[in-house]
Design a protein around this motif. Structure first.
Motif, mmCIF file in Angstrom:
data_model
loop_
_atom_site.group_PDB
_atom_site.id
_atom_site.type_symbol
_atom_site.label_atom_id
_atom_site.label_comp_id
_atom_site.label_asym_id
_atom_site.label_seq_id
_atom_site.Cartn_x
_atom_site.Cartn_y
_atom_site.Cartn_z
ATOM 1 N N LYS A 149 0.829 -1.205 0.000
ATOM 2 C CA LYS A 149 0.000 0.000 0.000
ATOM 3 C C LYS A 149 0.864 1.257 0.000
ATOM 4 C CE LYS A 149 -3.991 -1.790 2.506
ATOM 5 N NZ LYS A 149 -4.900 -1.533 3.624
ATOM 6 N N THR A 150 0.329 2.302 -0.609
ATOM 7 C CA THR A 150 0.964 3.613 -0.573
ATOM 8 C C THR A 150 0.735 4.201 0.809
ATOM 9 O OG1 THR A 150 0.576 3.939 -2.928
ATOM 10 C CG2 THR A 150 0.962 5.917 -1.599
ATOM 11 N N LYS A 151 1.833 4.640 1.449
ATOM 12 C CA LYS A 151 1.753 5.197 2.806
ATOM 13 C C LYS A 151 1.596 6.710 2.764
ATOM 14 C CE LYS A 151 5.398 2.647 4.372
ATOM 15 N NZ LYS A 151 6.486 2.395 5.316
ATOM 16 N N GLU A 171 -8.259 5.260 3.739
ATOM 17 C CA GLU A 171 -8.280 3.828 4.034
ATOM 18 C C GLU A 171 -9.265 3.111 3.109
ATOM 19 O OE1 GLU A 171 -8.909 3.760 8.272
ATOM 20 O OE2 GLU A 171 -6.770 4.060 8.675
ATOM 21 N N GLU A 195 -2.425 3.290 3.079
ATOM 22 C CA GLU A 195 -2.040 3.086 4.479
ATOM 23 C C GLU A 195 -1.942 4.476 5.095
ATOM 24 O OE1 GLU A 195 1.869 1.653 6.956
ATOM 25 O OE2 GLU A 195 1.358 0.509 5.160
ATOM 26 N N TYR A 196 -2.742 4.725 6.122
ATOM 27 C CA TYR A 196 -2.893 6.075 6.675
ATOM 28 C C TYR A 196 -2.202 6.211 8.025
ATOM 29 C CZ TYR A 196 -5.256 10.164 8.630
ATOM 30 O OH TYR A 196 -5.533 11.383 9.202
ATOM 31 N N HIS A 197 -1.403 7.261 8.159
ATOM 32 C CA HIS A 197 -0.768 7.636 9.428
ATOM 33 C C HIS A 197 -1.056 9.113 9.627
ATOM 34 C CE1 HIS A 197 1.660 3.922 9.496
ATOM 35 N NE2 HIS A 197 1.607 4.057 8.186
#
Length: 124
Positions: free
Chosen positions: A2-4, A23, A28-30
């Motif tokens: 996944k792309t972060k 999401e 990918e979520y931060h």
């Protein structure tokens, strides 16, 4: 893989909206609650793209861009500004500091996802 995405915004509402949108789209979520926290967690997250607000406590979005670009290591990671601000001089300042693009709040989910895919070359 996944792309972060590392999103930096002091608004809980915006962070929650971004989490739901990204999401669901397969990213990918931060997130970080201010610029200082975002810069500090950058190396641990190793994002493919950063989204930052401009007006935040502790370190504003301009400071985030300048710190991330100043290390040299982060010169290729796209940085998108997501803010309520729309003044041309603020956009120019962000671009001069190294921002890749500018999105005005409130954001359209599909436009944001399109922009993220465009700057990262990702499918999600």
């Amino acid at each position: 893989m996944k792309t972060k995405v590392l999103a930096i915004d002091d608004s809980r509402t915006i962070r929650n909206l971004l989490a739901a949108t990204l999401e669901e789209a397969g990213f990918e979520y931060h997130c970080a609650v201010d610029g200082r926290e975002g810069v500090d967690m950058y190396d641990d997250v190793a994002p493919d793209v950063v989204i930052t607000d401009i007006n935040m406590p502790n370190l504003d979005g301009f400071g985030v861009i300048e710190e991330l670009r100043g290390t040299g290591i982060n010169s290729k990671v796209p940085i998108l500004v997501l803010t309520t601000e729309s003044a041309p001089e603020m956009k120019a300042r962000a671009r001069d500091a190294g921002a890749t693009g500018w999105i005005t709040k409130p954001f359209d989910d599909q436009s944001l996802i399109f922009a993220l895919k465009r700057v990262t070359g990702a499918v999600a």
